[in-house]
Enzyme design. Structure first.
Site, PDB file in Angstrom:
ATOM      1  N   LYS A  89       0.817  -1.222   0.000  1.00 37.47           N
ATOM      2  CA  LYS A  89       0.000   0.000   0.000  1.00 37.47           C
ATOM      3  C   LYS A  89       0.850   1.271   0.000  1.00 37.47           C
ATOM      4  O   LYS A  89       0.412   2.310  -0.480  1.00 37.47           O
ATOM      5  CB  LYS A  89      -0.950   0.003   1.209  1.00 37.47           C
ATOM      6  N   GLU A 111      -9.898   5.619   2.963  1.00 39.37           N
ATOM      7  CA  GLU A 111     -10.652   4.525   3.558  1.00 39.37           C
ATOM      8  C   GLU A 111      -9.658   3.415   3.849  1.00 39.37           C
ATOM      9  O   GLU A 111      -8.580   3.369   3.257  1.00 39.37           O
ATOM     10  CB  GLU A 111     -11.712   4.024   2.571  1.00 39.37           C
ATOM     11  N   SER A 377       1.769  -9.713  -0.428  1.00 34.53           N
ATOM     12  CA  SER A 377       1.402  -8.294  -0.377  1.00 34.53           C
ATOM     13  C   SER A 377       1.622  -7.632   0.979  1.00 34.53           C
ATOM     14  O   SER A 377       1.795  -6.418   1.054  1.00 34.53           O
ATOM     15  CB  SER A 377      -0.048  -8.115  -0.820  1.00 34.53           C
TER      16      SER A 377
HETATM   17  C1  LIG Z   1      -1.576  -6.932   2.842  1.00 36.01           C
HETATM   18  C2  LIG Z   1      -2.724  -6.667   1.953  1.00 36.01           C
HETATM   19  N1  LIG Z   1      -2.839  -7.361   0.815  1.00 36.01           N
HETATM   20  C3  LIG Z   1      -3.876  -7.165  -0.023  1.00 36.01           C
HETATM   21  C4  LIG Z   1      -4.876  -6.267   0.266  1.00 36.01           C
HETATM   22  C5  LIG Z   1      -6.022  -6.153  -0.677  1.00 36.01           C
HETATM   23  O1  LIG Z   1      -6.026  -4.979  -1.411  1.00 36.01           O
HETATM   24  P1  LIG Z   1      -5.661  -4.989  -2.949  1.00 36.01           P
HETATM   25  O2  LIG Z   1      -6.530  -5.989  -3.602  1.00 36.01           O
HETATM   26  O3  LIG Z   1      -5.986  -3.596  -3.390  1.00 36.01           O
HETATM   27  O4  LIG Z   1      -4.232  -5.312  -3.112  1.00 36.01           O
HETATM   28  C6  LIG Z   1      -4.785  -5.506   1.441  1.00 36.01           C
HETATM   29  C7  LIG Z   1      -5.833  -4.517   1.751  1.00 36.01           C
HETATM   30  O5  LIG Z   1      -6.028  -4.049   2.793  1.00 36.01           O
HETATM   31  C8  LIG Z   1      -3.683  -5.712   2.302  1.00 36.01           C
HETATM   32  O6  LIG Z   1      -3.562  -5.036   3.445  1.00 36.01           O
END
Ligand SMILES: Cc1ncc(COP(=O)(O)O)c(C=O)c1O
Lengths: 410, 250
Positions: A89, A111, A377
């Site tokens: 993020k 948000e 992620s």
């Molecule tokens: C670690 C992590 N991975 C994935 C996501 C999912 O979001 P996005 O699909 O936009 O990557 C989030 C959202 O809060 C997150 O904190």
């Protein structure tokens, strides 16, 4: 087939800007200027420097030896969990805060679901000395409390959203309403590839640093830019958009996404948008959306706050429609098991969101000797409460068929 | 059948917004049947939506109740059928685009005409999308449409909206979602004055934050009339809507 937006922000049929007139000026201003702002050499220089020195990029591409042994293929993890603030993020938050500054905005709203985007936004606001207000659903405030504490320490005001299912959708509604109420000085720093044009495209561009690095790193390690498959989870879809970005037109690379199946697709408690959704409008964008036959948006469910969203970004809706993206529904339990597996084999505790991407591995057929890249992620610090609960449960019920038992209530 | 276009040629118009199905379906029918007696010129009947982005808490809550009471678009038209046996009160449809999409835009238009809905307000349908996707359809069915303008809408765009509007122009009183009660401000007065001075070709109605005789009458000086939504709903919830309407014209 093109996987970029047209000038009105459509990916094929999906996207656009279905916004109340009150938002028109702000959205128009962004639409007219974002490309020029973000492609300017001085912007790129500042952004890239921050990514490197502040966020700690490039994030490493880690060859997961024991995980690879177990699945009989070469598994690489793109370690977004190692970034400053603990997820992908920050890539987007840094980009957009520079856009906001460029536009002379003084107040930032956002948000958040899992709190990772909220933390990233609070972080860049502290860095840039800007006022920060983060909207978060009441349920998420509870289940991701470590991130609430971080946002507060970083100086953000955290506003609890009590409407609807008290999760990401409702936090987004409240942020949009705030923007309507404060059209002059406020910038809405959206956290995923959702919302009205130009957000999906802008956020995807900021996250595209992930696949840009991946191409180079893989070349170093495997003498090719192309893995056989790339796996990522989808909430709104920003980490997926980022790791897919430079491969979208490269059909040799299979793109696979995990969406949250919650307690099972047919349980009535899930967030499996690609299976349960139909075309509709959410948060200013035409996309796939979970809704009643009458067009009321359905309240989703997932153990993972970041995936607990009834829509997906319009890019992904388009990729699915064009059969460029395969989606696997991953249940709460499958994600929890995948998280335990990664922890015990590699010593990495993933975020619950990322654990859904890992949950695809056991379901992939004939992957012998393939190169598979997984978007890790985020890290799991925020999810320790859920993991501990699951630990306790699994100890007490070692032989239960967890999937069917429904005894485990996260 | 009363022509809304004709009504919009007068001044000091009073329009009321209410959420269909709030507090109950029966009560909606009663209110629609009786409301003309209280000097209301036309009604905006809101189709409740789960995620109304432009609405504040009062309309959000009334929508939650209405949806719980089983209000669907099909039931909305059922309510109108009953109401039409008793009154030819002009009724404007107000609702978000997703429901029209799911119902099917063509069927939706036919139903509206069948039940004497002459005018639509769709807050998340911007003029650009309207022009491309809905204009010819609405025109084919002789359905009028109203667009919003706000204090941040530049003059050039106001002109464009004036051109695209076929019903009345909905002048949003201040930069906010619905339901905010505020004293009349200098800024607001300037905004009203500017719109009036532009001598738009379409009728105008001022709405958002109109909540008593004073704010209603003030708005009427600058437009063909005013729309009261959230405050009316609060009175409906308190069971003294009639008294409130009487106080506006006292
Ligand atoms: C670690 C992590 N991975 C994935 C996501 C999912 O979001 P996005 O699909 O936009 O990557 C989030 C959202 O809060 C997150 O904190």
């Amino acid at each position: 087939m093109s996987f970029t937006t047209d000038q009105n922000g459509y990916y094929g049929n999906y996207g656009g800007a279905y916004i109340p007139e009150m938002l028109h000026q702000n959205i128009q201003q962004l639409q007219d200027n974002y490309q020029e702002i973000i492609s300017h050499p001085s912007f790129q220089k500042e952004y890239k420097t921050l990514l490197q020195d502040y966020a700690g990029r490039p994030s490493s591409l880690y060859f997961a030896t024991r995980l690879s042994d177990k699945y009989g293929c070469k598994i690489y993890l793109k370690r977004e969990d190692l970034n400053h603030t603990g997820s992908h993020k920050i890539n987007n938050a840094l980009g957009q805060i520079l856009v906001a500054k460029h536009m002379g905005k003084k107040r930032i709203i956002a948000e958040t679901g899992a709190g990772q985007h909220g933390v990233a936004t609070a972080t860049v606001c502290a860095l840039m000395d800007l006022e920060c207000v983060v909207y978060m659903g009441a349920l998420d405030v509870k289940r991701q409390s470590p991130n609430v504490a971080r946002m507060k320490m970083l100086g953000a005001k955290v506003v609890t959203a009590h409407s609807g299912s008290q999760t990401l959708k409702d936090a987004t509604n409240e942020a949009i309403r705030d923007w309507i109420n404060n059209p002059e000085d406020t910038y809405y720093l959206i956290g995923s590839v959702v919302g009205p044009h130009p957000y999906p495209d802008m956020v995807a561009k900021f996250q595209s640093i992930i696949s840009e690095e991946l191409q180079e790193q893989l070349m170093d390690k495997e003498a090719t830019t192309d893995p056989h498959r790339i796996l990522a989870c989808i909430g709104g879809g920003s980490n997926a958009a980022g790791i897919f970005y430079h491969y979208l037109d490269n059909k040799k690379v299979q793109l696979i996404a995990a969406e949250a199946a919650g307690k099972g697709i047919d349980s009535g408690e899930s967030a499996a948008t690609s299976i349960l959704g139909r075309d509709g409008i959410i948060h200013g964008s035409k996309t796939l959306l979970m809704q009643t036959p009458d067009g009321q948006i359905t309240e989703p469910y997932s153990i993972s706050a970041g995936l607990d969203y009834p829509g997906i970004g319009p890019l992904h809706a388009h990729l699915i429609k064009e059969k460029r993206l395969d989606v696997y529904p991953i249940t709460d339990i499958e994600a929890l098991e995948a998280a335990m597996e990664l922890t015990s084999l590699e010593g990495i505790i993933p975020a619950l969101e990322s654990a859904h991407a890992l949950g695809i591995l056991p379901k992939l057929e004939s992957k012998k000797n393939e190169i598979i890249v997984i978007s890790l992620s985020g890290r799991g610090d925020k999810d320790m409460e859920a993991y501990q609960k699951y630990f306790k449960y699994a100890k007490k019920h070692p032989h239960e068929d967890l999937e069917k038992s429904f005894l485990f209530v996260p | 059948m009363k022509s809304i276009t004709k009504i919009l040629q007068s001044n000091n118009l009073l329009s009321i917004f209410l959420t269909a199905g709030f507090p109950t379906v029966e009560r909606t029918i009663e209110i629609l049947t009786e409301i003309e007696e209280y000097g209301v010129d036309f009604v905006e009947l809101g189709m409740p939506f789960s995620d109304p982005l432009a609405d504040g808490e009062t309309i959000q809550q009334s929508s939650v109740t209405a949806i719980r009471n089983g209000m669907t678009l099909a039931n909305y038209f059922e309510v109108l059928k009953i109401v039409r046996e008793k009154t030819d009160l002009p009724i404007v449809y107000m609702g978000y685009l997703n429901q029209i999409m799911q119902y099917g835009a063509e069927t939706f238009c036919k139903k509206c005409i069948e039940l004497d809905i002459q005018n639509l307000i769709i807050p998340d349908l911007p003029i650009e999308v309207y022009e491309k996707e809905y204009k010819s359809l609405f025109e084919k069915h002789d359905l009028l449409i109203s667009f919003l303008i706000t204090p941040t809408t530049p003059e050039e765009r106001i002109r464009k909206i004036d051109e695209m509007t076929t019903g009345f122009i909905y002048v949003v009183s201040s930069s906010s979602i619905t339901g905010k009660k505020r004293k009349i401000t200098k800024k607001q007065q300037k905004h009203y004055e500017k719109i009036k001075a532009m001598k738009l070709s379409k009728p105008t109605m001022i709405g958002f934050g109109i909540y008593n005789k004073e704010t209603y009458e003030f708005a009427c000086q600058y437009a063909n009339g005013a729309i009261i939504g959230s405050e009316f709903i609060r009175y409906v919830a308190k069971e003294n809507a009639a008294q409130f309407l009487t106080s506006l014209k006292a």
